[in-house]
Every structure is written in C-alpha cells, then in structure tokens.
Design a protein around this motif. Structure first.
Motif, PDB file in Angstrom:
ATOM      1  N   LEU A 243      11.175  82.612 -70.200  1.00 46.72           N
ATOM      2  CA  LEU A 243      10.082  81.730 -70.611  1.00 46.72           C
ATOM      3  C   LEU A 243       9.867  81.770 -72.120  1.00 46.72           C
ATOM      4  O   LEU A 243       9.603  80.739 -72.754  1.00 46.72           O
ATOM      5  CB  LEU A 243       8.788  82.128 -69.888  1.00 46.72           C
ATOM      6  CG  LEU A 243       8.741  81.885 -68.382  1.00 46.72           C
ATOM      7  CD1 LEU A 243       7.388  82.329 -67.819  1.00 46.72           C
ATOM      8  CD2 LEU A 243       8.993  80.430 -68.042  1.00 46.72           C
TER       9      LEU A 243
ATOM     10  N   MET B  80       9.133  74.665 -73.491  1.00 48.88           N
ATOM     11  CA  MET B  80       7.826  75.010 -72.947  1.00 48.88           C
ATOM     12  C   MET B  80       6.793  74.824 -74.048  1.00 48.88           C
ATOM     13  O   MET B  80       7.130  74.860 -75.237  1.00 48.88           O
ATOM     14  CB  MET B  80       7.808  76.471 -72.455  1.00 48.88           C
ATOM     15  CG  MET B  80       8.688  76.750 -71.249  1.00 48.88           C
ATOM     16  SD  MET B  80       7.987  76.037 -69.733  1.00 48.88           S
ATOM     17  CE  MET B  80       9.343  76.353 -68.583  1.00 48.88           C
TER      18      MET B  80
ATOM     19  N   GLU C  48       2.135  83.804 -67.473  1.00 45.88           N
ATOM     20  CA  GLU C  48       2.992  82.885 -66.716  1.00 45.88           C
ATOM     21  C   GLU C  48       4.174  83.592 -66.067  1.00 45.88           C
ATOM     22  O   GLU C  48       4.640  83.178 -65.011  1.00 45.88           O
ATOM     23  CB  GLU C  48       3.466  81.745 -67.606  1.00 45.88           C
ATOM     24  CG  GLU C  48       2.357  80.820 -68.096  1.00 45.88           C
ATOM     25  CD  GLU C  48       1.566  80.184 -66.953  1.00 45.88           C
ATOM     26  OE1 GLU C  48       2.074  80.127 -65.805  1.00 45.88           O
ATOM     27  OE2 GLU C  48       0.434  79.747 -67.200  1.00 45.88           O
ATOM     28  N   SER C  49       4.668  84.667 -66.692  1.00 42.36           N
ATOM     29  CA  SER C  49       5.759  85.418 -66.059  1.00 42.36           C
ATOM     30  C   SER C  49       5.248  86.128 -64.806  1.00 42.36           C
ATOM     31  O   SER C  49       5.955  86.200 -63.790  1.00 42.36           O
ATOM     32  CB  SER C  49       6.369  86.422 -67.034  1.00 42.36           C
ATOM     33  OG  SER C  49       5.420  87.384 -67.451  1.00 42.36           O
TER      34      SER C  49
ATOM     35  N   VAL D  47       3.097  83.729 -72.188  1.00 42.78           N
ATOM     36  CA  VAL D  47       4.290  84.215 -71.493  1.00 42.78           C
ATOM     37  C   VAL D  47       3.967  85.334 -70.518  1.00 42.78           C
ATOM     38  O   VAL D  47       4.477  85.356 -69.386  1.00 42.78           O
ATOM     39  CB  VAL D  47       5.355  84.666 -72.518  1.00 42.78           C
ATOM     40  CG1 VAL D  47       6.499  85.391 -71.809  1.00 42.78           C
ATOM     41  CG2 VAL D  47       5.895  83.464 -73.281  1.00 42.78           C
TER      42      VAL D  47
END
Length: 205
Positions: free
Chosen positions: A145, A154, A163-164, A160
């Motif tokens: 990402l 993105m 979202e990870s 990050v």
C-alpha cells in the motif's frame, strides 16, 4: 555405501506428513506414530530430527507458511521492482489474491492454517509462530500500500497502518468464510470483494 540424507529435506518431508495427517484427522490425530506412518519412517527416525512433538508441530506450521510465502514473495518481487510497463493495479490484486483460497490447493492450505491458529488457544507453544506470520502478512500489505501511494495508485493521504490492518482483516475474514462455506463464497466472489475494496481505497473510500 550408506545413503546420504539431507537433514533439512527430511525434516520438510516429515512436516509435509504432519500436514497430510492434520488434513485427514485434525491436529489431535497428528501423533508421532501417525506422522511416522504417513512419512514412511520409523518413530525413532522422526525423533531423530525433532526433539519433541511441540517442535515438530511448530516446524510443520512454519512449513505451511513457507509454502504460501514463496508464492507471495514471487508476486511481491515483481510488483515492487522498478518496471514501468507493469500493470501495478492488476499485480497488486494478484499478490493479495494469493492469501485467498481460490483453488483446491489454497483451500486446503487455508483449512490447515485455520486449524493451527485455532489450536493456539490451547497450545501456547504455537502462538509465537502464528503472531509472527500474521505480522509478516500485515507488513507486506503495508509495504504494498505504501508503494502504491508513492506511485500515485492510492490517495496521498492514505493511512497505511490503518488500511493495512483493515485489508488483512478482510483477507482473513474472506479466507475463513471460503474455507468453511466454499459454496457460499466461491473464488469469483472472493475476487469481486477484494477488487471492490481496492477500488474503494483508490478512490479514498
């Protein structure tokens, strides 16, 4: 002349026997006797390569992770290489799809992984291995990402870390559903959900 045995190759062969037994009989069925029989070895030979049953189970769990990891690393090396002609959106989806049970082989791996991780509740010796592999997965997703954000695939303000974690939770949930209820969550639908999530990330959703 005596046959020369590669100790690491023999350990991996025994680990594969463990996985075969667990797939057939569950973790409780993976006794030294059953594993030795599956591997075509005497129990003494198994004990020669593993100090105890716990070491054998941990090694088999790591061997399962290694099999999946080799495929994922091949995708990661391609995705993270400086190749201007690569369709990075498609390559990202293919990498993440390796975590999902999209065929019989990966479905069997998923069921095995669920079996081992569920056992960590009563087998604390397996917990460090499960935690390490989960962290490796999250780190890889974060790296993918982050690279996508750097390349403009993105949003620049993509969080990050958050979202990870969200994406790995999605992959874990899809894997669990597909492994337990394959008829309700077929490969096509798994890909659709993953693709929709990636599209939402790209649009800042």
């Amino acid at each position: 002349m005596p046959k020369i045995v590669d100790p690491e190759a023999r350990r991996r062969a025994v680990a594969q026997a463990v996985l075969a037994v667990v797939a057939q009989r569950g973790l409780e069925g993976a006794s030294l006797r059953n594993v030795a029989e599956e591997a075509g070895l005497a129990i003494g030979s198994v004990r020669h390569y593993f100090t105890d049953h716990d070491e054998l189970m941990i090694f088999a769990m790591r061997e399962l992770g290694r099999r999946t990891g080799e495929r994922i690393r091949a995708h990661a090396e391609r995705l993270l290489a400086p190749d201007g002609d690569l369709d990075r959106r498609a390559a990202t989806e293919e990498l993440l799809a390796e975590f999902l049970p999209l065929d019989d082989a990966r479905r069997e791996e998923a069921v095995l992984w669920i079996t081992f991780t569920a056992a960590t509740h009563t087998r604390p010796e397996l917990r460090p291995c499960a935690a390490e592999m989960q962290q490796d997965m999250r780190d890889l997703v974060a790296r993918v990402l982050s690279e996508a954000r750097r390349m403009g695939g993105m949003p620049a303000d993509l969080e990050v870390d958050v979202e990870s974690r969200r994406l790995t939770a999605l992959l874990d949930g899809l894997t669990l559903q597909a492994a337990l209820l394959p008829d309700r969550m077929p490969p096509k639908q798994l890909r659709q959900v993953l693709r929709r999530h990636l599209d939402a990330l790209r649009s800042g959703g």
